[in-house]
Every structure is written in C-alpha cells, then in structure tokens.
Design a protein around this motif. Structure first.
Motif, PDB file in Angstrom:
ATOM      1  N   ILE A 192      14.125   3.484  -9.900  1.00  0.00           N
ATOM      2  CA  ILE A 192      13.246   2.490 -10.523  1.00  0.00           C
ATOM      3  C   ILE A 192      13.958   1.823 -11.697  1.00  0.00           C
ATOM      4  N   GLY A 193      15.180   1.438 -11.472  1.00  0.00           N
ATOM      5  CA  GLY A 193      15.984   0.848 -12.524  1.00  0.00           C
ATOM      6  C   GLY A 193      15.799  -0.647 -12.662  1.00  0.00           C
ATOM      7  N   GLN A 194      16.897  -1.350 -12.833  1.00  0.00           N
ATOM      8  CA  GLN A 194      16.845  -2.761 -13.177  1.00  0.00           C
ATOM      9  C   GLN A 194      16.233  -3.619 -12.082  1.00  0.00           C
ATOM     10  N   ARG A 195      16.265  -3.148 -10.829  1.00  0.00           N
ATOM     11  CA  ARG A 195      15.699  -3.945  -9.743  1.00  0.00           C
ATOM     12  C   ARG A 195      14.210  -4.220  -9.987  1.00  0.00           C
ATOM     13  N   HIS A 196      13.508  -3.297 -10.650  1.00  0.00           N
ATOM     14  CA  HIS A 196      12.097  -3.529 -10.959  1.00  0.00           C
ATOM     15  C   HIS A 196      11.946  -4.690 -11.929  1.00  0.00           C
ATOM     16  N   ASN A 197      12.828  -4.735 -12.921  1.00  0.00           N
ATOM     17  CA  ASN A 197      12.777  -5.832 -13.885  1.00  0.00           C
ATOM     18  C   ASN A 197      13.048  -7.171 -13.211  1.00  0.00           C
ATOM     19  N   LEU A 198      14.029  -7.168 -12.313  1.00  0.00           N
ATOM     20  CA  LEU A 198      14.463  -8.418 -11.695  1.00  0.00           C
ATOM     21  C   LEU A 198      13.568  -8.850 -10.535  1.00  0.00           C
ATOM     22  N   TRP A 199      13.126  -7.876  -9.718  1.00  0.00           N
ATOM     23  CA  TRP A 199      12.492  -8.238  -8.459  1.00  0.00           C
ATOM     24  C   TRP A 199      11.127  -7.590  -8.231  1.00  0.00           C
ATOM     25  N   GLY A 200      10.642  -6.823  -9.182  1.00  0.00           N
ATOM     26  CA  GLY A 200       9.345  -6.184  -8.985  1.00  0.00           C
ATOM     27  C   GLY A 200       9.442  -4.977  -8.070  1.00  0.00           C
ATOM     28  N   THR A 201       8.329  -4.273  -7.895  1.00  0.00           N
ATOM     29  CA  THR A 201       8.353  -3.038  -7.114  1.00  0.00           C
ATOM     30  C   THR A 201       8.393  -3.288  -5.612  1.00  0.00           C
ATOM     31  N   SER A 202       8.206  -4.540  -5.181  1.00  0.00           N
ATOM     32  CA  SER A 202       8.253  -4.821  -3.743  1.00  0.00           C
ATOM     33  C   SER A 202       9.631  -4.585  -3.143  1.00  0.00           C
ATOM     34  N   THR A 203      10.653  -4.388  -3.996  1.00  0.00           N
ATOM     35  CA  THR A 203      11.970  -4.039  -3.467  1.00  0.00           C
ATOM     36  C   THR A 203      11.928  -2.704  -2.733  1.00  0.00           C
ATOM     37  N   LEU A 204      10.853  -1.946  -2.913  1.00  0.00           N
ATOM     38  CA  LEU A 204      10.727  -0.672  -2.198  1.00  0.00           C
ATOM     39  C   LEU A 204      10.624  -0.883  -0.689  1.00  0.00           C
ATOM     40  N   TYR A 205      10.283  -2.102  -0.249  1.00  0.00           N
ATOM     41  CA  TYR A 205      10.317  -2.386   1.192  1.00  0.00           C
ATOM     42  C   TYR A 205      11.702  -2.095   1.760  1.00  0.00           C
ATOM     43  N   SER A 206      12.747  -2.466   1.019  1.00  0.00           N
ATOM     44  CA  SER A 206      14.117  -2.280   1.512  1.00  0.00           C
ATOM     45  C   SER A 206      14.566  -0.837   1.408  1.00  0.00           C
ATOM     46  N   ILE A 207      13.829  -0.006   0.661  1.00  0.00           N
ATOM     47  CA  ILE A 207      14.188   1.398   0.491  1.00  0.00           C
ATOM     48  C   ILE A 207      13.411   2.291   1.440  1.00  0.00           C
ATOM     49  N   THR A 208      12.126   2.003   1.611  1.00  0.00           N
ATOM     50  CA  THR A 208      11.266   2.912   2.368  1.00  0.00           C
ATOM     51  C   THR A 208      11.499   2.861   3.876  1.00  0.00           C
ATOM     52  N   GLU A 209      11.707   1.663   4.435  1.00  0.00           N
ATOM     53  CA  GLU A 209      11.862   1.591   5.891  1.00  0.00           C
ATOM     54  C   GLU A 209      13.094   2.348   6.386  1.00  0.00           C
ATOM     55  N   PRO A 210      14.259   2.246   5.728  1.00  0.00           N
ATOM     56  CA  PRO A 210      15.410   3.026   6.194  1.00  0.00           C
ATOM     57  C   PRO A 210      15.202   4.538   6.100  1.00  0.00           C
ATOM     58  N   LEU A 211      14.236   4.970   5.279  1.00  0.00           N
ATOM     59  CA  LEU A 211      13.941   6.393   5.143  1.00  0.00           C
ATOM     60  C   LEU A 211      12.804   6.838   6.058  1.00  0.00           C
ATOM     61  N   GLY A 212      12.212   5.878   6.777  1.00  0.00           N
ATOM     62  CA  GLY A 212      11.075   6.206   7.634  1.00  0.00           C
ATOM     63  C   GLY A 212       9.779   6.348   6.869  1.00  0.00           C
ATOM     64  N   ARG A 213       9.712   5.831   5.653  1.00  0.00           N
ATOM     65  CA  ARG A 213       8.548   6.029   4.802  1.00  0.00           C
ATOM     66  C   ARG A 213       7.640   4.792   4.717  1.00  0.00           C
ATOM     67  N   LEU A 214       7.989   3.725   5.434  1.00  0.00           N
ATOM     68  CA  LEU A 214       7.145   2.538   5.436  1.00  0.00           C
ATOM     69  C   LEU A 214       6.071   2.699   6.511  1.00  0.00           C
ATOM     70  N   PRO A 215       4.776   2.680   6.141  1.00  0.00           N
ATOM     71  CA  PRO A 215       3.733   2.853   7.162  1.00  0.00           C
ATOM     72  C   PRO A 215       3.510   1.556   7.926  1.00  0.00           C
ATOM     73  N   VAL A 216       3.530   1.627   9.238  1.00  0.00           N
ATOM     74  CA  VAL A 216       3.399   0.441  10.085  1.00  0.00           C
ATOM     75  C   VAL A 216       2.226   0.657  11.046  1.00  0.00           C
ATOM     76  N   LYS A 217       1.308  -0.317  11.070  1.00  0.00           N
ATOM     77  CA  LYS A 217       0.159  -0.285  11.984  1.00  0.00           C
ATOM     78  C   LYS A 217      -0.538   1.079  11.983  1.00  0.00           C
TER      79      LYS A 217
ATOM     80  N   THR B  58       1.156   4.215  13.396  1.00  0.00           N
ATOM     81  CA  THR B  58       1.476   4.352  14.821  1.00  0.00           C
ATOM     82  C   THR B  58       2.951   4.052  15.058  1.00  0.00           C
ATOM     83  N   SER B  59       3.628   3.576  14.008  1.00  0.00           N
ATOM     84  CA  SER B  59       5.057   3.305  14.068  1.00  0.00           C
ATOM     85  C   SER B  59       5.624   3.423  12.659  1.00  0.00           C
ATOM     86  N   ALA B  60       6.942   3.504  12.565  1.00  0.00           N
ATOM     87  CA  ALA B  60       7.622   3.471  11.270  1.00  0.00           C
ATOM     88  C   ALA B  60       8.653   2.345  11.241  1.00  0.00           C
ATOM     89  N   ILE B  61       8.582   1.456  12.232  1.00  0.00           N
ATOM     90  CA  ILE B  61       9.532   0.344  12.343  1.00  0.00           C
ATOM     91  C   ILE B  61       8.786  -0.973  12.176  1.00  0.00           C
TER      92      ILE B  61
END
Length: 438
Positions: free
Chosen positions: A55-80, A83-86
C-alpha cells in the motif's frame, strides 16, 4: 463516500434514525509530550508507508483500484459471484487507466498527505458525463468483476448510487451478484424482480434494484435483510449460491478461497470485518509461507490478532499508518509520554477482541455460527488457485485457532485463564458463573 466500511454501524445508526453526528470545532491544541520526537517519527512512518510494496506510493498516485492488477494474478479477484476467478478486464478498472482518461480533481481528507481521494467525471462509454466520488477498490470490484460488469464508468455510477441510498457496498455487491447468479439459473424469476432483467453486467437493472432494496419495495424487502437471510428465505440451490459467513456478514470483496486465513478471520470476526492481516509479519519475527497450510493459517491469524485493534483504537487511518505496528507504538509514546512496549500494545488489542468475543457469546454466538457458506467452501474452479478448497481442513483450522486464542472449543467462550491473563477478571463470572472448565 463509496469506501469499504463493513462493520454494520451504518445499519445500527439507521435503525436508530440517527441522521448525523455533530462535533463542535475546538481551538485547543492537544498537548504532545515530545513534539520534536513526534514530528521525526511521523515523518519516518510516512516514508515507510510510502515505500511499502503493498500500500505504498501507488495509492497516492492511482488510488486503491490498483488492487485490480494485484488480486487477479493471485486468484483473489471475485468474478460473477465467485463462479470464476478470471476477469480479463481489470486494466480498465485500474487507476493508471481511468485517471488518465477521466477528468479528475483531488478531494483529499483534511490535512492528509496521502491524497488518494478524488472527484471524477467519466469521459468515455455510456456513462460519459457522470460525476461522483472515486470509489475504493472493494466497491469498484463489487460493481465490476463481482457482478460480471466490464465498464468502469458503470461501476463508478453504481458505487455512488449505492452510497447515496445508504447501502454498504461490500454487502450490496455480494447481494446483487447472488441475485444475478440465481436469475441466470432460473432460481429467481422476472416476476420476483419486478421485471428487472438481472443478467450479468446489466448496470441499469442493478441501479433499479439498489433503489428497491433501499426502499424495501417488492422483492427488495427480502433482499434488504442481507445475503444470508435472503438465501435462507429462498433455500435450496439458491441458498447454496450465497457468499456469506454464518454469523451473518459477507466477506470483503475478494475471493478468500485463495487466502485461507481471510476466510478464518472473517468467519470468526466480532466486528463483521477483517480483524487481522498478514502485512508486516517481519515486525514480529514471523514467517508464514504457506497460505493453504491448515497449521500455518490459524497460527498466523492468532499471532497477529490484536494488532489491528490496537491501531484502530488510536483512531487513525489504515492507509496513513500502513498497518505498521511498532512505529505506531513509538508515536503513541511520543504523544503521551508513556513507555508502552510492542507486547503491551498487542495485549491491549487482545483485550479488545476478548471483550468483543465475550459480548458476542453472551448475545448467543456459538462456534456453529463461525462457519463459511457452501460457496466459500467450494473448490476454486479456475485461475491461479484452481482446485483449492478449505472444506476438508475447516474443523482442524478452527480447532487450532481456538486453541491458540485460548477459547473453549465447545462454547466459543474465552477461557477463564485467558481472561484473567488479560486483566479481564470481572468478565469471568459473567461468562462462566464461577465454574472453571477443565
């Protein structure tokens, strides 16, 4: 604004018809025991937080929505509705994309150096011209990937509508996702929804349904009770599709099947939200490496229990502190003149958790209530955590957690020796009636 509050306090205040909390502006300056040391430590914490990889400088620059780019590669983004993680559309929901395309205006909290909050205006897509407050990641995910919705402008619109009608965004997202899955499967009909076509990603139908829920109109009256009770109302296959914890709360808008300690944390939470985290284990000399280990999961949750409760008791922001424990202890000492140790601070947090646990047990919460719903126990169907399931290990994990926390496995009560060890002697007779279990 459209954030990630998830403790139920809003519902309590609404039920009591509390419209606002008003505080008079004062002029007295709080006395600081060691101002120079305080300023130095505060600057050190700011630099530490700014350089944090999570939760470093990326939050200042881009907000917490940058977690989209972190969670999906870890399988942590909930989809539908999990029913999916992709998802495959996360790039558009990231701050670096939409802040570069939309009109933005800084709207920081008063005196905050992190400045991650913005007012935004959508400049492309069907919701061009919509203006509102930028939502945090969990709510952008709630009205994005979770409901199969691929337009960030629509997610922004829905997050602001959700906020305006007074609903909590995480619960509302899981609720709508459940309705959509049930609608797609024919478990909820158009007659029940009042003609709304609750297909995946139908933003206008979601908008209308949020208003129905807020006003308890038609089927919205059932949905207004939250995911668990709505699932119990329909029963059968519809109940099995619901994502919730048996205590009654929904999880944060992540797929916790890819991070087992979060399922445990939220299933046993006394606040309806995450109460421990795996950030900065190194502060405590911890090194938990297997997030799917039935032994390490309860050990991690118990070892870090009390950390967040202590920091929260200082009434400071998670994003500003970065959840660093030891620097916050030093800052507290500089402000108060105390000589509190890190261990004593953790003990304060544990006192908080055990008092909340005692209250909940007295109110009727039992270990049976601390169970994930069927969907949370299911095998992950795809993505990086494909094939993982906590189901076969759940009882072992819960047993290990209770043992480490010093709680009775049969009743969920903190054991008398646990309470006395935390200086909570007065609670013992209230829970145990003077009877000490073996």
């Amino acid at each position: 604004g459209p954030g990630a509050g998830h403790t139920g306090l809003g519902a309590v205040r609404g039920a009591k018809k509390l419209k606002a909390v008003v505080a008079a502006r004062g002029h007295r300056i709080p006395k600081i025991a060691d101002p120079e040391k305080f300023r130095t430590l505060a600057q050190e914490l700011f630099e530490l937080r700014k350089n944090d990889p999570v939760i470093g400088q990326r939050h200042n620059l881009w907000g917490t929505s940058t977690l989209y780019s972190i969670t999906e590669p870890l399988g942590r983004l909930p989809v539908k509705n999990m029913t999916s993680a992709i998802f495959g559309q996360g790039e558009k929901f990231n701050g670096p994309y939409y802040r570069a395309h939309w009109k933005i205006k800084a709207n920081p909290c008063w005196a905050c150096r992190n400045r991650h909050c913005y007012q935004v205006e959508v400049t492309e897509g069907p919701y061009t011209g919509f203006q509102g407050e930028e939502a945090e990641f969990e709510i952008m995910a709630a009205f994005g990937s979770l409901i199969g919705q691929t337009d960030p402008g629509a997610a922004l619109m829905l997050s602001n509508v959700c906020d305006r009608v007074g609903l909590e965004g995480n619960e509302a997202g899981w609720l709508i996702a459940w309705v959509m899955e049930c609608y797609e499967k024919g478990l909820i009909t158009g007659e029940q929804t009042g003609g709304l076509e609750m297909h995946w990603g139908n933003a206008e139908a979601v908008k209308a349904m949020l208003h129905k829920v807020a006003r308890r109109e038609g089927f919205g009256d059932v949905l207004a009770e939250g995911v668990r009770r709505a699932c119990e109302h329909l029963g059968g296959e519809a109940e099995r599709c619901g994502v919730y914890l048996k205590r009654g709360n929904t999880p944060r808008t992540y797929d916790p099947r890819a991070l087992w300690h979060e399922i445990l944390d939220e299933a046993t939470s006394d606040s309806g939200y995450s109460e421990s985290d795996n950030l900065h284990q190194e502060e405590f000399g911890l090194e938990f490496t297997d997030i799917f280990s039935p032994q390490q999961v309860p050990a991690l949750a118990a070892a870090l229990k009390g950390k967040r409760a202590f920091v929260d008791s200082l009434v400071v922001c998670f994003f500003c502190t970065g959840m660093f424990h030891k620097p916050m202890v030093k800052i507290l000492n500089a402000v108060t003149g105390w000589d509190l140790s890190s261990e004593e601070a953790m003990r304060i947090g544990l006192r908080t958790h055990n008092l909340m646990r005692a209250f909940d047990v007295r109110a009727g919460i039992t270990p049976e209530a601390e169970t994930p719903s069927e969907r949370l126990l299911d095998v992950v169907p795809d993505g990086p955590a494909k094939g993982k399931t906590i189901r076969p290990h759940w009882n072992e994990i819960l047993d290990g957690y209770y043992r480490r926390m010093g709680w009775d496995r049969k009743t969920g009560k903190p054991l008398p020796q646990t309470l006395r060890g935390l200086g909570l002697d007065s609670v013992v007779p209230q829970l145990w009636g003077g009877i000490v279990p073996l």
